[in-house]
Write an enzyme that holds these catalytic residues in place. Structure first.
Site, PDB file in Angstrom:
ATOM      1  N   GLY A  12       0.834  -1.201   0.000  1.00  0.00           N
ATOM      2  CA  GLY A  12       0.000   0.000   0.000  1.00  0.00           C
ATOM      3  C   GLY A  12       0.869   1.252   0.000  1.00  0.00           C
ATOM      4  O   GLY A  12       0.352   2.361   0.101  1.00  0.00           O
ATOM      5  N   GLU A  40      -1.104  -7.633   8.553  1.00  0.00           N
ATOM      6  CA  GLU A  40       0.225  -7.819   9.125  1.00  0.00           C
ATOM      7  C   GLU A  40       0.112  -8.479  10.494  1.00  0.00           C
ATOM      8  O   GLU A  40      -0.540  -7.944  11.381  1.00  0.00           O
ATOM      9  CB  GLU A  40       0.936  -6.464   9.225  1.00  0.00           C
ATOM     10  N   ASP A  69       8.879  -6.512   3.925  1.00  0.00           N
ATOM     11  CA  ASP A  69       8.701  -5.940   5.248  1.00  0.00           C
ATOM     12  C   ASP A  69      10.032  -5.349   5.688  1.00  0.00           C
ATOM     13  O   ASP A  69      11.077  -5.971   5.517  1.00  0.00           O
ATOM     14  CB  ASP A  69       8.222  -6.993   6.247  1.00  0.00           C
ATOM     15  N   GLY A 146       8.663   8.243   5.879  1.00  0.00           N
ATOM     16  CA  GLY A 146       9.047   7.317   6.955  1.00  0.00           C
ATOM     17  C   GLY A 146      10.211   7.839   7.780  1.00  0.00           C
ATOM     18  O   GLY A 146      10.279   9.027   8.130  1.00  0.00           O
ATOM     19  N   HIS A 174      18.864  -0.264   1.998  1.00  0.00           N
ATOM     20  CA  HIS A 174      18.450  -1.619   2.391  1.00  0.00           C
ATOM     21  C   HIS A 174      17.513  -2.226   1.339  1.00  0.00           C
ATOM     22  O   HIS A 174      17.633  -3.379   0.973  1.00  0.00           O
ATOM     23  CB  HIS A 174      17.748  -1.534   3.755  1.00  0.00           C
TER      24      HIS A 174
END
Ligand code: IMP
Length: 189
Positions: A12, A40, A69, A146, A174
């Protein structure tokens, strides 16, 4: 013209899709966005969370698809928020993390992405992992999504992810490392 391989990214989060599209283009992968709100589970293991989410999706989706994730693991907080990064971002946010870390000399942290991928419903799930070490900045720096305004990758030049362009973040993040492993795998199959 070389045929592009079509792979779906179930998420999403449009920021993740934007990053992943650019990265996977170099692997001849045409990334399609499968817009899903994930179910989740709470677990202390990113792999378990990703595998659970993927299994929910592949019940009704039969194309090559992956979920990912991601967690931010802060050394001085014993790896917190880690697998709870999404909840902590919603509740404490970057300001809350800065407060928690006030006066803390050890600013080391790790951003980790786990990708769970399935080529078709007959295949086993493949896992790809990417990790980038960094430091938690003492204040919010740059405009980004984020935890980007807090995270200073050690492989960089002292700027936070949020102070970098998308292309710069995509060289060392990452997510880039996990997607690179997926891309290498897809090239071979
Ligand atoms: P998720 O559960 O994988 O969606 O991510 C956990 C939390 O980490 C969410 O609050 C995301 O916004 C944040 N996050 C995931 N990847 C990144 C990133 O590359 N930069 C900054 N924050 C991220």
């Amino acid at each position: 013209m070389i045929n592009m391989q079509r792979v779906y990214f179930a998420t999403g989060n449009p920021h993740k899709v934007e990053e992943a599209k650019l990265i996977l283009r170099d692997y001849n992968v045409e990334l399609m966005h499968l817009n899903t709100q994930r179910v989740e589970i709470q677990s202390s293991d990113l792999v378990e969370i990703a595998v659970y989410s993927l299994n929910q999706i592949v019940k009704d989706f039969k194309q090559p698809v992956f979920v990912e994730d991601t967690g931010l693991f802060i050394n001085s907080l014993n790896g917190f928020p880690g697998p709870f990064s999404s909840y902590v971002f919603k509740t404490l946010g970057n300001k809350g993390i800065i407060k928690l870390m006030k006066g803390e000399a050890d600013r080391n942290a790790l951003f980790k992405t786990v990708i769970a991928f399935k080529e078709s419903d007959r295949d086993q799930i493949k896992i790809f992992i990417g990790e980038t070490l960094g430091l938690i900045s003492e204040e919010i720096r740059g405009v980004g999504w984020g935890y980007d305004p807090l995270f200073i990758p050690l492989e960089g030049d002292g700027r936070t992810y949020a102070e970098m362009s998308l292309e710069e973040k995509n060289l060392l993040s990452h997510r880039f490392k996990a997607l690179k492993s997926l891309g290498d795998y897809l090239r071979k199959v």
